[in-house]
Design a protein around this motif. Structure first.
Motif, PDB file in Angstrom:
ATOM      1  N   GLU A 115       0.791  -1.051   0.056  1.00 16.95           N
ATOM      2  CA  GLU A 115      -0.106   0.105  -0.059  1.00 16.95           C
ATOM      3  C   GLU A 115       0.803   1.167  -0.171  1.00 16.95           C
ATOM      4  N   ARG A 116       0.579   2.410  -0.577  1.00 17.84           N
ATOM      5  CA  ARG A 116       1.194   3.458  -0.849  1.00 17.84           C
ATOM      6  C   ARG A 116       1.272   4.032   0.655  1.00 17.84           C
ATOM      7  N   GLU A 118       1.477   6.862   1.910  1.00 16.90           N
ATOM      8  CA  GLU A 118       0.748   7.965   2.360  1.00 16.90           C
ATOM      9  C   GLU A 118      -0.695   7.604   3.255  1.00 16.90           C
ATOM     10  N   TRP A 119      -0.857   6.318   2.889  1.00 14.92           N
ATOM     11  CA  TRP A 119      -2.073   5.652   3.610  1.00 14.92           C
ATOM     12  C   TRP A 119      -1.751   4.858   4.937  1.00 14.92           C
ATOM     13  N   THR A 120      -0.718   4.561   5.041  1.00 17.36           N
ATOM     14  CA  THR A 120      -0.236   3.804   5.857  1.00 17.36           C
ATOM     15  C   THR A 120       0.940   4.542   6.997  1.00 17.36           C
ATOM     16  N   VAL A 139      -2.610   2.781  -4.323  1.00 17.99           N
ATOM     17  CA  VAL A 139      -3.546   3.388  -3.589  1.00 17.99           C
ATOM     18  C   VAL A 139      -4.432   2.666  -2.662  1.00 17.99           C
ATOM     19  N   PRO A 145      -5.212  10.920   1.819  1.00 19.80           N
ATOM     20  CA  PRO A 145      -4.045  10.510   2.482  1.00 19.80           C
ATOM     21  C   PRO A 145      -3.869  10.725   3.956  1.00 19.80           C
ATOM     22  N   ALA A 149       4.265  11.810   1.412  1.00 17.40           N
ATOM     23  CA  ALA A 149       4.909  10.975   0.521  1.00 17.40           C
ATOM     24  C   ALA A 149       6.247  11.032   1.246  1.00 17.40           C
ATOM     25  N   GLN A 153       9.542   8.061  -2.903  1.00 17.03           N
ATOM     26  CA  GLN A 153       8.371   8.003  -3.967  1.00 17.03           C
ATOM     27  C   GLN A 153       8.608   9.366  -4.705  1.00 17.03           C
TER      28      GLN A 153
END
Ligand code: ZN
Length: 157
Positions: A115-116, A118-120, A139, A145, A149, A153
């Motif tokens: 997972e990207r 920005e979401w974790t 994503v 988000p 980042a 990235q």
């Protein structure tokens, strides 16, 4: 060396009826890939931190590994529910940065998606099944988000 054991992965769902032969087999296969990835990261100098809440490298408070029917976390179709995904405790983002730099090695080990970051914000989500789009670093949701980042990235973009 098993950095994450099957019991760690199932957490509160261990021995509660949902660690069936099927989910145990799926989790075992996932953990072979994930443990090799963690060993490679450590060999490259990444400092991993044990999650005080789980006592292992599994993130969260009991929902970072397998998620049973009673788990309130994440969508019903989550790969966590079929034992094909794991969240690694990663508050310093060192493992996430390493993963972004080592996609080819992770793919070789059988990690089919991440997972990207920005979401974790405090963990790294890895899974051994690809998402439908085929994107490796994907994503995970329609929500905004949760974090910026990572430098790795920006370099790739
Ligand atoms: Zn996850």
């Amino acid at each position: 060396m098993n950095l994450i054991a099957l019991e760690d992965y199932f957490g509160p769902f261990w021995n509660h009826g949902e660690d069936t032969p099927e989910t145990r087999a799926a989790a075992t296969q996932l953990l072979v890939a994930v443990n090799r990835a963690l060993e490679a990261a450590i060999a490259d100098g990444v400092v991993l931190i044990l999650n005080p809440k789980t006592g292992s490298y599994v993130s969260g408070e009991g929902n970072g590994g397998f998620r049973g029917r009673a788990s309130p976390v994440g969508p019903p179709g989550s790969k966590h529910r079929s034992a094909h995904a794991i969240d690694i405790y990663d508050p310093l983002r060192l493992f996430a940065c390493w993963c972004l730099r080592n996609e080819a090695r992770l793919r070789e080990l059988g990690i089919a998606g991440m997972e990207r970051p920005e979401w974790t914000p405090t963990w790294t989500h890895l899974q051994d099944l690809p998402v439908r789009s085929g994107t490796w670093c994907f994503v995970p949701s329609d929500t905004p988000p949760l974090a910026a980042a990572l430098p790795e990235q920006d370099r790739a973009a």
